[in-house]
Each structure stands twice: as structure tokens, then as C-alpha cells.
Design an enzyme around this catalytic site. Structure first.
Site, PDB file in Angstrom:
ATOM      1  N   HIS A 154     -36.227 -11.921  62.938  1.00 17.30           N
ATOM      2  CA  HIS A 154     -35.419 -13.054  62.466  1.00 17.30           C
ATOM      3  C   HIS A 154     -34.106 -12.582  61.842  1.00 17.30           C
ATOM      4  CE1 HIS A 154     -39.240 -15.308  62.807  1.00 17.30           C
ATOM      5  NE2 HIS A 154     -39.743 -14.203  62.295  1.00 17.30           N
ATOM      6  N   SER A 275      -6.529  -7.186  66.182  1.00 20.05           N
ATOM      7  CA  SER A 275      -6.054  -8.556  66.189  1.00 20.05           C
ATOM      8  C   SER A 275      -4.540  -8.573  66.363  1.00 20.05           C
ATOM      9  CB  SER A 275      -6.444  -9.220  64.861  1.00 20.05           C
ATOM     10  OG  SER A 275      -5.581 -10.308  64.593  1.00 20.05           O
ATOM     11  N   LYS A 281      -7.882  -5.560  61.530  1.00 24.01           N
ATOM     12  CA  LYS A 281      -9.056  -5.859  62.362  1.00 24.01           C
ATOM     13  C   LYS A 281      -9.420  -4.732  63.316  1.00 24.01           C
ATOM     14  CE  LYS A 281     -11.377  -8.940  62.476  1.00 24.01           C
ATOM     15  NZ  LYS A 281     -11.324 -10.317  62.955  1.00 24.01           N
ATOM     16  N   GLU A 288     -18.712  -7.661  73.000  1.00 21.19           N
ATOM     17  CA  GLU A 288     -18.800  -9.119  73.155  1.00 21.19           C
ATOM     18  C   GLU A 288     -18.676  -9.514  74.624  1.00 21.19           C
ATOM     19  OE1 GLU A 288     -15.617  -9.250  69.857  1.00 21.19           O
ATOM     20  OE2 GLU A 288     -16.398 -11.281  69.925  1.00 21.19           O
TER      21      GLU A 288
END
Ligand code: ARG
Length: 494
Positions: A154, A275, A281, A288
Site C-alpha cells: 500500500h 524544467s 528541477k 515516466e
């Protein structure tokens, strides 16, 4: 071609929808191989003169060389790869070229091409899955593998593991993928060639000979089934989807692990982006995108299932639309694994055993069980004990925790029970397949053995295919990269 009896040429929009030359570039090599086998058989059986068959063979090999040299391109006006080959062959060798299609239909031809292509692409996909498994196993065997990491259920801290146990589990999945690709490939053993349009032929075609020349075990048992059976396309798309799901799950592991709040994975600069706005960033975009690729894969599987579901027995033109779905599936899988493998190999796996946070509460309960307490009772008592601790001691690590344990569980007195330090937790769970070093070593040995067995089978079967093609002097380079996809094979503007 083939339209002499019609009074009008095919409508131009219709021709665009009908043509498949673009995606068919993926089939060029196998289409030539299939035609070489067919021509050899026609000559051997005397269905056409041997000399004609020899000229056809030479012409086909020449087409392969010109394709590789870039001096011959598929003409979209000729509908598909099959008509392109036949037309170009005719231009080269004249009259004899018109004998190649004897006893053959594009229906059994494309089914044969697809079987040859799928087998080759499955082998390549299996090879790439094995490389990924090997990269994971290498990290697991190395020093990073010795570190411990929180195992989550979880996404909450559950029980600590060795990094080697966690990465070994991912490796096992990719080994299973490779074995799954292998199983589908091994089932693709029968040659559709000689099935004709639907019913076979009145000419004495030797289907056993063409099957042998194409490195199949024999001919398909039903011409009717063979021209419309696309089981291997669907099976391949399923195996591809599952491989993407596994890749996506690993990608997710990296995305979460690289969160500064988690801080257990450091991706290499080669696989992060930044970024356009926020200079600080460091984004795991590639992990992803690996995750995102699974969506298209699942879509292609459902598209192909939907395409096939309402087709009656026998070749239907809808089947043409299944080809690009399959080619794109393999192409995207190859591109995904090509990124994931070096990303996994180049990442750092950090072991920061959070000394203040034990996941060994089960160890107390298990010790109570050993002292004769029923597990449910033990579980309740440990839970109450934990919730009764001051907040700062809930991690079971502060000084004085041992005393508190001794006071709460008097039946543990004299049993020599000590709560393991977080980094020692994995060693406590020694059941078969559990987290202890010995069990992880067993897992990694299994991964390596199964990886090597599958790799051996790949090498063996590839050598066999190359040997059969060498009989025709067909350049091996035509079969170099079955996952490259038709777009790259067509070349720019092709
Ligand atoms: N281009 C077709 C395909 O990819 C080849 C078979 C065409 N057969 C036919 N009867 N039109 O499936």
C-alpha cells in the site's frame, strides 16, 4: 497490376486506404525469403522449369541487395510489398518473373510473411527482455544489492528487503517475459505457404519442402485456417502488453524512488530532464515515459482483438489492418526496453536504513508465537503496545525500547529475544523465497540460469534461420533489426 478487366483505375482515396506499402517495409526481408522458398519448390517439383526457378531466385536476391543499398524503394502505387516484389522482379528478369506466383495467393503469402516476421521479432523482444533482466541482476549481485530498502505494501513501510531481493524480483518478471516470447515463438512452427487463397492448389506443390526451406517444422494442417489465423499476432501483442506493464511498474519504482522525500534511487543525468521554468528541477521524464508506453501497448492489444472478433473463416481484408498494429507494438517495446535497460544499469540504489524506523513488529509477534501465544492474541498485544508508546519511540529504535518490550511481554524473558536493527531485518525471514540473503541468492541463481537457458535457445534458433537463408545467399542484414519498425526501414521519405 491485376486490374486489366476493370474499366476504371482504383479511386485515388481508395488506393490510399487500400495500400500497405509503408508498413510492409517491415516484411521485405521475409517476403523475399518466402518467395525464394516457393520458387525453389516450383523448380524442384517441375511445376516450372528449373532454369526459370534459378533465374527467379537470382532476381529475388538481387532485389534484397538493392533494397539494402537503397537503390530500390517500394512504390505506393503498387499496393503492397508482394506486388512490388513481383513487379520489380518482372522488370529485371522478364517472362520468368511471371511464373513466381504459380499456386500461390497473397493470402498464404502474407500469412507466411507474418509468421516469419513474428518469429524473428519475438526472438528480438526476448533478447531485449533478457538484457534488461541481466542489467537488474548485475546491480543485485553488486555492492548496491547488499543494502536494505523498505518493502512497501500500500506504499506504506511493510518489511525491509535487500535491494538485491527487490531488483531480483523485477528481473524475474523480465525473464518470464522472455520465456513467454519464447513459448509463442516455439508454437509458431508451421508454414502457411501453399495454402493458396483458401483451399490449397490443384498443382502438386510440395508444402513440406517450402516449410523446411523456411525453417518451419512442417506445413499448417488446414489451408482454410492458415490464411486467416492471426493467433500469433494476438499472443505477441498480449506478451508485449505484459512486458510493458512490467516495464511500467519498474518505471514507477524509479519515479517514486527518485522523489527527494523518498530518496532511495538516483537516476543518472543521462536519463533525467529539467524544467523549462524551475532551474532546480531534476525530472524522471524517461521513467515516466516508460510508464506511459504501456497505455499504447494495451490499446494495440484491444484493437487487434476487436479487429479479429467478427471475421468469418477465410482471408478478409481487415486482416491487413492487424499488421501495423503488430509492427508498432514491437517497435514501441524495443524503444522502451532500449531506454529502461541503461537507465536501470546507470541508476544508484541507496541504502539508507532509517535507524529510527523498524518494520520488525512482526518479529515480536512471531517470538510470542514461539513462546506459545496464539498469533491473533500476539498481534493484538503488539498493536496495543505500539500505539501505547510515546510518538518518538513508535519506530521501536530509541533507547529503552528493549526494556519496554520486556515489561509488556513478560513471557519473552529469558528467550534471548532481540529486536533486529533495520539493516538486519531481511536476514530474519528465512523461509523459501523470503528476504534472507540465502534466499535472494537462490532467486538470483534461478534468474541467471533461466536467462542463460533462454539465451541459448535464441542463439540456436537464430543460427538455424541464418543457415537456411544462407542456402539462398540472401543477405543476413535484411533481418538485422526486426524491432526497428517499418518507418525506420522505409528510410526518410520512404
Ligand atoms: N496486402 C494484403 C495484406 O496485407 C495482402 C493480401 C491481399 N489479399 C487480397 N485478397 N487482397 O493482408
Amino acid at each position: 497490376m491485376l486490374r486489366e478487366r476493370f474499366r476504371r483505375p482504383l479511386d485515388s482515396a481508395a488506393a490510399r486506404l487500400s495500400g500497405s506499402t509503408r508498413e510492409d517495409a517491415a516484411l521485405l526481408g521475409v517476403d523475399l525469403w518466402g518467395s525464394l522458398a516457393h520458387a525453389r519448390m516450383l523448380g524442384t517439383t517441375g511445376i516450372i522449369p528449373r532454369a526459370s526457378a534459378r533465374r527467379i531466385e537470382r532476381g529475388l536476391v538481387e532485389l534484397g541487395r538493392r533494397w539494402l543499398a537503397g537503390t530500390w524503394r517500394l512504390d505506393a502505387g503498387l499496393e503492397d510489398v508482394h506486388l512490388n516484389v513481383e513487379s520489380e522482379l518482372g522488370k529485371r528478369i522478364g517472362e520468368d518473373g511471371a511464373r513466381l506466383h504459380t499456386g500461390r495467393s497473397r493470402n498464404d503469402q502474407v500469412a507466411t510473411d507474418l509468421a516469419l516476421y513474428t518469429r524473428e521479432a519475438l526472438a528480438a523482444a526476448g533478447g531485449k527482455s533478457l538484457e534488461l533482466a541481466a542489467a537488474l541482476a548485475r546491480v543485485a549481485h553488486g555492492p548496491a544489492g547488499q543494502g536494505t530498502v523498505t518493502g512497501w505494501t500500500h506504499l506504506q513501510p511493510a518489511q525491509r528487503l535487500y535491494w538485491s531481493g527487490l531488483l531480483g524480483a523485477h528481473a524475474l518478471r523480465f525473464v518470464r517475459d522472455a520465456e513467454r516470447f519464447g513459448a509463442i515463438r516455439r508454437a509458431l512452427r508451421y508454414s502457411p505457404l501453399g495454402s493458396g487463397a483458401i483451399a490449397g492448389s490443384s498443382l502438386p506443390l510440395d508444402r513440406f519442402l517450402t516449410a523446411r526451406l523456411l525453417a518451419f517444422d512442417g506445413p499448417t494442417p488446414s489451408s482454410v485456417d492458415a490464411v486467416s489465423d492471426r493467433d500469433s499476432t494476438l499472443e505477441a501483442l498480449f506478451a508485449i502488453s505484459l512486458a510493458h506493464v512490467h516495464a511500467s511498474q519498474l518505471g514507477e519504482e524509479l519515479v517514486i524512488g527518485a522523489m527527494p522525500e523518498v530518496g532511495r534511487v538516483e537516476l543518472s543525468d543521462a536519463f533525467v530532464t529539467t524544467s523549462s521554468l524551475m532551474p532546480h528541477k531534476r525530472n524522471p521524464d524517461l521513467a515516466e515515459l516508460v510508464r506511459a508506453e504501456s497505455a499504447g501497448a494495451i490499446g494495440r492489444l484491444t484493437a487487434a482483438l476487436a479487429l479479429l472478433r467478427s471475421l468469418p473463416m477465410g482471408y478478409q481484408r481487415d486482416l491487413q489492418a492487424a499488421k501495423p498494429i503488430l509492427f508498432e507494438g514491437f517497435e514501441h517495446l524495443g524503444a522502451t526496453l532500449d531506454v529502461l535497460t541503461p537507465m536501470v544499469a546507470g541508476a544508484r540504489y541507496l541504502a539508507r536504513p532509517t535507524q529510527d524506523r523498524s518494520t520488525a513488529s512482526v518479529e515480536i509477534a512471531d517470538e510470542l508465537v514461539r513462546a506459545g501465544v496464539p498469533f491473533r492474541t500476539a498481534h493484538r498485544r503488539v498493536a496495543l503496545f505500539l500505539s501505547g508508546l510515546p510518538e518518538k519511540d513508535r519506530g521501536l529504535a530509541g533507547p529503552g525500547v528493549a526494556t519496554r518490550i520486556g515489561r509488556a511481554f513478560p513471557e519473552l524473558a529469558g528467550r534471548g529475544f532481540d529486536l533486529p536493527a533495520p539493516s538486519e531485518e531481511p536476514e530474519r525471514r528465512r523461509t523459501f523465497g523470503g528476504s534472507a540473503r540465502r534466499e535472494v541468492d537462490r532467486l538470483l541463481a534461478l534468474v541467471d540460469a533461466r536467462r542463460r537457458a533462454e539465451a541459448r535457445d535464441l542463439a540456436r534458433v537464430r543460427a538455424k534461420w541464418a543457415e537456411r537463408r544462407a542456402e539462398f545467399h540472401l543477405p543476413e542484414r535484411l533481418f538485422d533489426d526486426p524491432l526497428a519498425g517499418s518507418v525506420r526501414k522505409n528510410g526518410p521519405g520512404g
